[in-house]
Design an enzyme around this catalytic site. Sequence first.
Site, short mmCIF file in Angstrom:
data_model
loop_
_atom_site.label_atom_id
_atom_site.label_comp_id
_atom_site.label_asym_id
_atom_site.label_seq_id
_atom_site.Cartn_x
_atom_site.Cartn_y
_atom_site.Cartn_z
N LYS A 1 27.90 -16.97 14.73
CA LYS A 1 28.02 -15.96 13.69
C LYS A 1 29.45 -15.99 13.16
O LYS A 1 30.40 -15.79 13.92
CB LYS A 1 27.69 -14.58 14.27
CG LYS A 1 27.86 -13.50 13.25
CD LYS A 1 27.28 -12.20 13.74
CE LYS A 1 27.53 -11.10 12.74
NZ LYS A 1 27.05 -9.82 13.25
N ARG B 1 27.68 -3.95 4.61
CA ARG B 1 28.55 -2.83 4.99
C ARG B 1 28.13 -1.58 4.25
O ARG B 1 28.16 -0.48 4.78
CB ARG B 1 30.01 -3.18 4.71
CG ARG B 1 30.49 -4.48 5.35
CD ARG B 1 30.90 -4.30 6.80
NE ARG B 1 30.84 -5.56 7.54
CZ ARG B 1 31.82 -6.44 7.66
NH1 ARG B 1 32.99 -6.21 7.10
NH2 ARG B 1 31.66 -7.54 8.36
N ARG C 1 36.61 -8.80 11.44
CA ARG C 1 36.06 -9.12 12.76
C ARG C 1 36.51 -10.50 13.24
O ARG C 1 35.82 -11.15 14.01
CB ARG C 1 34.53 -9.12 12.70
CG ARG C 1 33.89 -7.86 12.14
CD ARG C 1 32.43 -7.79 12.56
NE ARG C 1 31.63 -6.85 11.79
CZ ARG C 1 31.69 -5.54 11.91
NH1 ARG C 1 32.54 -4.98 12.76
NH2 ARG C 1 30.90 -4.76 11.18
N GLU D 1 28.89 -22.46 21.42
CA GLU D 1 28.39 -21.08 21.52
C GLU D 1 26.89 -21.07 21.84
O GLU D 1 26.43 -20.30 22.67
CB GLU D 1 28.64 -20.33 20.20
CG GLU D 1 30.10 -19.96 19.95
CD GLU D 1 30.51 -18.68 20.67
OE1 GLU D 1 29.73 -18.15 21.48
OE2 GLU D 1 31.65 -18.21 20.43
N LYS E 1 24.44 -17.88 11.31
CA LYS E 1 24.57 -16.86 10.28
C LYS E 1 25.96 -16.88 9.68
O LYS E 1 26.90 -16.96 10.45
CB LYS E 1 24.31 -15.51 10.96
CG LYS E 1 24.56 -14.33 10.11
CD LYS E 1 24.30 -13.09 10.90
CE LYS E 1 24.68 -11.92 10.03
NZ LYS E 1 24.67 -10.70 10.75
N SER F 1 23.17 -10.55 3.42
CA SER F 1 23.21 -9.63 2.28
C SER F 1 23.93 -10.21 1.07
O SER F 1 23.49 -10.04 -0.07
CB SER F 1 23.88 -8.32 2.71
OG SER F 1 25.19 -8.57 3.21
N TYR G 1 15.91 -10.91 3.18
CA TYR G 1 15.50 -9.62 2.63
C TYR G 1 14.36 -9.78 1.64
O TYR G 1 13.76 -8.80 1.22
CB TYR G 1 16.71 -8.92 1.98
CG TYR G 1 17.80 -8.63 2.99
CD1 TYR G 1 17.72 -7.51 3.82
CD2 TYR G 1 18.88 -9.49 3.16
CE1 TYR G 1 18.69 -7.25 4.77
CE2 TYR G 1 19.86 -9.25 4.11
CZ TYR G 1 19.76 -8.12 4.91
OH TYR G 1 20.72 -7.89 5.86
#
Length: 324
Positions: A196, A206, A217, A233, A248, A274, A313
């Site tokens: 990620k 957000r 982050r 990972e 992602k 998004s 989505y």
Amino acid sequence: MFPTDRPRRLRATPGMRRLVAETDVRPRHLVLPVFVAEGLDAPRPITSMPGVVQHTRDSLRKAAAEAAAAGLGGIMLFGVPSRRDAVGSGGTNPEGILNVALRDVRAEVGDAVPVMADTCLDEFTDHGHCGVLDDEGRVDNDATLPIYGQMAVAQADAGAHVVAPSGMMDGQVGVIRSALDEAGHRDTAILAYSAKYASAFYGPFREAVDSQLQGDRRTYQQDPANAREAAREAALDLDEGADMVMVKPAMAYLDVLRRVADSSDVPVAAYQVSGEYAMISAAVERGWLDRERTIVETLTGIRRAGADIVLTYWATEAAAWLDR
Ligand code: PBG
């Protein structure tokens, strides 16, 4: 002289193209991410994601029934609490919005479609980070792990078939696996957000979760410059017991997706996030892109790059355009 090699022969008719298509996208490959907010009277539109809403508990049940009827592969729930605190108690509380909504959705769809839960604190903390903070305000990896374990158990208790840790804490999959097993949830699967990235494409999300985050982050999500790290990972997550892994965002990371797909022996998911949704929606709104063709092309590209599962989505809507 005629050219003897004629790849165009195989493109001449729709039937011929269908016969030789290597990649397909079907409803079962798609997972619909949904937002459910505490204390809403009516679904609330998310401005930067036209067509996506924060659901009420009732409208979420309806969306879940539609997702099941559309033959989707899954539905992934994100909770938006009305109150937040430093440790994200809304995520572990069985009466927290996400856990309540998981029970609603399971009551609605049963086992017809796998119900998945985002296992992360960022929606529930007042500082908006994915973990708890130490005295210096840094995200404290090891202090966060047991909270993730409790959160996953609360989600499994509420009926989640799949928990999806997305906080990028080292060791999160192992801790969640042991916590689930100890609580008797040996059949609850883990979809690990293994690779990620710290991405600008999460911008509209957000707004979708009313995030309180200041800063970024980058101390826990991956640097967009790094691809090899993604395979590491994913390998760590598999060692710790991940049943599926995720990359992602999707479109800017198709090479990473291919690497992870080639190096893992479990189903691989990709999340069309998004910002990818917003970007295409905006161009479509201006008449610059053809909506259906663009969406299907992106989903096809993500599948071709190695995704068995695509979170998008558009899932329910796109399912209507695809062969079952
Ligand atoms: C963290 C989480 C995020 C997204 C999914 N899970 C936000 C983040 O990491 O900043 C983003 C999804 C999207 O942008 O569509 N709980």
